[in-house]
Design a protein around this motif. Structure first.
Motif, short mmCIF file in Angstrom:
data_model
loop_
_atom_site.label_atom_id
_atom_site.label_comp_id
_atom_site.label_asym_id
_atom_site.label_seq_id
_atom_site.Cartn_x
_atom_site.Cartn_y
_atom_site.Cartn_z
N THR A 113 0.80 -1.24 -0.05
CA THR A 113 0.00 0.00 0.04
C THR A 113 0.85 1.07 0.03
OG1 THR A 113 -0.20 0.19 2.39
CG2 THR A 113 -1.83 -1.34 1.36
N THR B 241 -13.35 -6.44 -3.30
CA THR B 241 -12.09 -6.14 -3.29
C THR B 241 -11.26 -6.18 -4.59
OG1 THR B 241 -12.30 -6.94 -0.93
CG2 THR B 241 -10.10 -6.59 -1.77
N SER C 225 -9.49 -3.37 -6.58
CA SER C 225 -7.97 -3.43 -6.44
C SER C 225 -7.40 -3.34 -7.73
CB SER C 225 -7.55 -4.43 -5.50
OG SER C 225 -7.95 -4.33 -4.48
N LYS D 213 -3.70 -2.54 -7.78
CA LYS D 213 -3.25 -3.22 -6.53
C LYS D 213 -2.85 -4.42 -6.86
CE LYS D 213 -4.16 0.33 -3.38
NZ LYS D 213 -3.15 0.96 -2.66
N TYR E 246 -1.78 -7.60 -2.10
CA TYR E 246 -3.00 -6.88 -1.26
C TYR E 246 -4.40 -7.00 -1.21
CZ TYR E 246 -5.95 -2.68 -0.61
OH TYR E 246 -7.08 -1.91 -0.02
N ILE E 247 -4.65 -7.95 -2.64
CA ILE E 247 -6.05 -8.40 -2.65
C ILE E 247 -6.53 -9.43 -1.49
CG2 ILE E 247 -7.61 -9.59 -4.17
CD1 ILE E 247 -6.57 -7.85 -6.43
#
Length: 158
Positions: free
Chosen positions: A36, A122, A126, A131, A135-136
């Motif tokens: 992030t 999500t 993302s 992302k 992260y996911i």
């Protein structure tokens, strides 16, 4: 059906406990921070009262919704038009009350909700935010575990 306000509060607060463990640097915290762009300095500059206060508020909103997913008796009441005094509903509940009111059943439905709703939402957001899959999976994994615990508490605690 009566609302168990203590169970709602405990399930909402459980998201904080899961978060403290999940996002600990020894678990997924360091990876999440790298994915992030979060730094220790940014984290220290956060308004933690606001962050935790809103986290509890939003977790309470989720806790009010989860019983409709994990407790089939609520679905029966809804099918009766919300009339808990409906004679057919009363007879149905005499036969079927409690068959699926357990911690295990609530956890199962919490996990399914996480996998089939939270993970896709999500992932979609993302992907557009560019992302990573790390992260996911970390973010969705947190919610899957949180909803399993919330579902267990809200379905199993009578």
């Amino acid at each position: 059906m009566e609302i168990n306000y203590l169970a709602l509060l405990l399930s909402a607060l459980s998201t904080l406990v899961v978060g403290f463990i999940w996002y600990n640097p020894k678990v997924f915290g360091t990876i999440w921070m790298n994915e992030t762009g979060m730094t220790e300095e940014k984290a220290k500059n956060s308004n933690m009262i606001k962050v935790f206060g809103l986290t509890i508020f939003y977790s309470l909103i989720l806790a009010f919704m989860i019983p409709t997913i994990v407790n089939h008796e609520i679905g029966a009441v809804q099918a009766a038009g919300g009339n808990a005094q409906d004679p057919a509903l009363i007879e149905f509940l005499k036969v079927h009350h409690g068959k699926f009111l357990s911690f295990k059943h609530g956890a199962l439905h919490g996990i399914l909700f996480g996998i089939f709703f939270v993970l896709p939402i999500t992932a979609i957001n993302s992907l557009f935010e560019q992302k990573s899959w790390k992260y996911i999976l970390i973010t969705a994994g947190y919610w899957i575990v949180s909803f399993a615990i919330m579902g267990a508490i809200l379905c199993g605690w009578q």
